[in-house]
Design an enzyme around this catalytic site. Structure first.
Site, PDB file in Angstrom:
ATOM      1  N   MET A 187     -22.839 -63.060  -3.606  1.00 53.97           N
ATOM      2  CA  MET A 187     -22.390 -64.449  -3.462  1.00 53.97           C
ATOM      3  C   MET A 187     -22.610 -65.196  -4.766  1.00 53.97           C
ATOM      4  SD  MET A 187     -23.437 -65.674   0.309  1.00 53.97           S
ATOM      5  CE  MET A 187     -22.912 -64.738   1.737  1.00 53.97           C
ATOM      6  N   GLY A 231     -33.133 -66.565  -7.820  1.00 53.17           N
ATOM      7  CA  GLY A 231     -32.441 -65.426  -7.214  1.00 53.17           C
ATOM      8  C   GLY A 231     -32.389 -64.227  -8.145  1.00 53.17           C
ATOM      9  N   LEU A 261     -23.130 -74.879  -3.105  1.00 58.88           N
ATOM     10  CA  LEU A 261     -24.109 -73.994  -2.467  1.00 58.88           C
ATOM     11  C   LEU A 261     -23.479 -72.992  -1.512  1.00 58.88           C
ATOM     12  CD1 LEU A 261     -26.948 -76.594  -1.756  1.00 58.88           C
ATOM     13  CD2 LEU A 261     -26.591 -75.148  -3.767  1.00 58.88           C
ATOM     14  N   HIS A 262     -24.166 -71.864  -1.378  1.00 57.62           N
ATOM     15  CA  HIS A 262     -23.770 -70.805  -0.447  1.00 57.62           C
ATOM     16  C   HIS A 262     -25.046 -70.192   0.136  1.00 57.62           C
ATOM     17  CE1 HIS A 262     -24.911 -68.211  -3.748  1.00 57.62           C
ATOM     18  NE2 HIS A 262     -24.016 -68.790  -4.532  1.00 57.62           N
ATOM     19  N   GLY A 272     -26.688 -67.642  -0.554  1.00 61.68           N
ATOM     20  CA  GLY A 272     -27.669 -67.182  -1.543  1.00 61.68           C
ATOM     21  C   GLY A 272     -28.661 -68.284  -1.863  1.00 61.68           C
ATOM     22  N   HIS A 273     -28.131 -69.488  -2.127  1.00 62.46           N
ATOM     23  CA  HIS A 273     -29.015 -70.624  -2.400  1.00 62.46           C
ATOM     24  C   HIS A 273     -29.895 -70.926  -1.179  1.00 62.46           C
ATOM     25  CE1 HIS A 273     -25.449 -71.625  -5.084  1.00 62.46           C
ATOM     26  NE2 HIS A 273     -26.433 -71.636  -5.944  1.00 62.46           N
ATOM     27  N   VAL A 319     -28.165 -62.156  -2.113  1.00 62.12           N
ATOM     28  CA  VAL A 319     -27.423 -62.211  -0.846  1.00 62.12           C
ATOM     29  C   VAL A 319     -25.976 -61.835  -1.138  1.00 62.12           C
ATOM     30  CG1 VAL A 319     -26.687 -63.688   1.052  1.00 62.12           C
ATOM     31  CG2 VAL A 319     -28.971 -63.977   0.065  1.00 62.12           C
TER      32      VAL A 319
END
Ligand code: AMP
Length: 291
Positions: free
Chosen positions: A187, A150, A35-36, A38-39, A179
């Protein structure tokens, strides 16, 4: 936050949440982990719009083709769970492949028709069949009122929206903005694969989109001209191998001739061994038109 690994436990966790809060809205955020931000932005939006947020972490084997990165896809369940807890997820569903596909693979599959063979579907045959099938299973297991995806995966959003319409899932699809890193790179979990040199080259995708977007903002309406601009930027950098650069309708993913009514600029390219995608949505023009 509860972390569950079986379908049965997931159903029970959802039933318990619903019993605790009458009339509650459940939001689902499907992910493959690693995960980053964006998530996390999807989770934050889900928290804003729903009472209970379920995040799933599953590296779905059926959406990877032969020779793709299923085996080396980053897996970091412990870190992922810590991140999800920090943004207020209620339940994490992290099943094994055997739990999701007891027979070793998907016997019954969901095919969303021709749209599945456009953009990423053209270069990754069968990819969207795997995505549609696993998302259908997650929808059945969790029964969410809303599901969050997303914009970064624009073709995936178009395919899944079509599926939700065609199969009457009766849930709201929410698409959240892409993001980006501070320099513009979208990302992605796959950015972890990039060497520092490749990371620098990866920015070419965003540069191509940005250049075409600028032209569009200056009034260029001709899709062919915008596409040429993207191709020129993408082809100018050694070590970036083009997959596609297209100007399409965001719903059908079919090419458009003009962008006055809105369009999706979408690119995909390999940087070294890593395939990256990115896109920009051009809003519909005002009545002043363009060239
Ligand atoms: P993945 O784990 O790559 O399958 O992605 C899970 C969800 O996160 C998908 O709906 C993606 O579109 C979304 N996502 C991935 N990267 C980003 C990003 N940079 N910005 C916003 N959403 C993203």
């Amino acid at each position: 936050m509860r972390v569950v690994h079986t379908i049965c436990a997931m159903r029970e966790a959802c039933a318990a949440e619903r019993a605790r809060r009458a009339g509650c809205r459940v939001g689902l955020v499907p992910t493959m982990g690693a995960l980053h931000e964006g998530h996390l932005s999807l989770v934050r939006e889900a928290r804003r719009r729903c009472d209970v947020v379920v995040a799933t972490i599953f590296v779905n084997p059926t959406q990877f083709g032969e020779g793709e990165d299923f085996a080396q896809y980053p897996r970091s369940l412990k870190d992922d769970c810590a991140m999800l807890e920090s943004v207020g997820v209620h339940v994490v569903f992290a099943p094994s492949a055997a739990e999701m596909y007891p027979g070793g693979g998907a016997r019954t599959v969901v095919e969303v028709g021709e749209i599945s063979s456009r953009l990423d579907g053209a270069s990754r045959p069968g990819h969207f069949r795997g995505v549609a099938t696993v998302v259908t299973k997650l929808f059945h297991i969790v029964s969410p009122e809303m599901a969050f995806f997303g914009q970064k995966d624009a073709a995936q959003c178009a395919v899944l929206k079509a599926m939700v319409r065609d199969l009457d899932f009766g849930l709201e699809m929410v698409v959240c903005p892409t993001v980006r890193e501070s320099d513009g790179l979208a990302m992605s979990s796959r950015n972890r694969y990039l060497t520092p040199e490749e990371r620098a080259r990866a920015l070419t995708l965003w540069r191509a989109l940005d250049a075409a977007q600028r032209l569009a903002n200056e009034g260029v309406c001709d899709a062919a001209e915008l596409r040429r601009e993207m191709l020129q930027v993408l082809k100018a950098v050694d070590g970036v191998r083009l997959d596609y650069a297209e100007v399409v309708d965001p719903e059908t993913l079919l090419p458009v001739a003009h962008v006055c009514r809105g369009a999706l600029l979408a690119v995909a390219a390999w940087v070294g061994e890593t395939r990256l995608i990115d896109n920009v949505v051009l809003p519909p023009r005002g009545s002043e038109g363009g060239r």
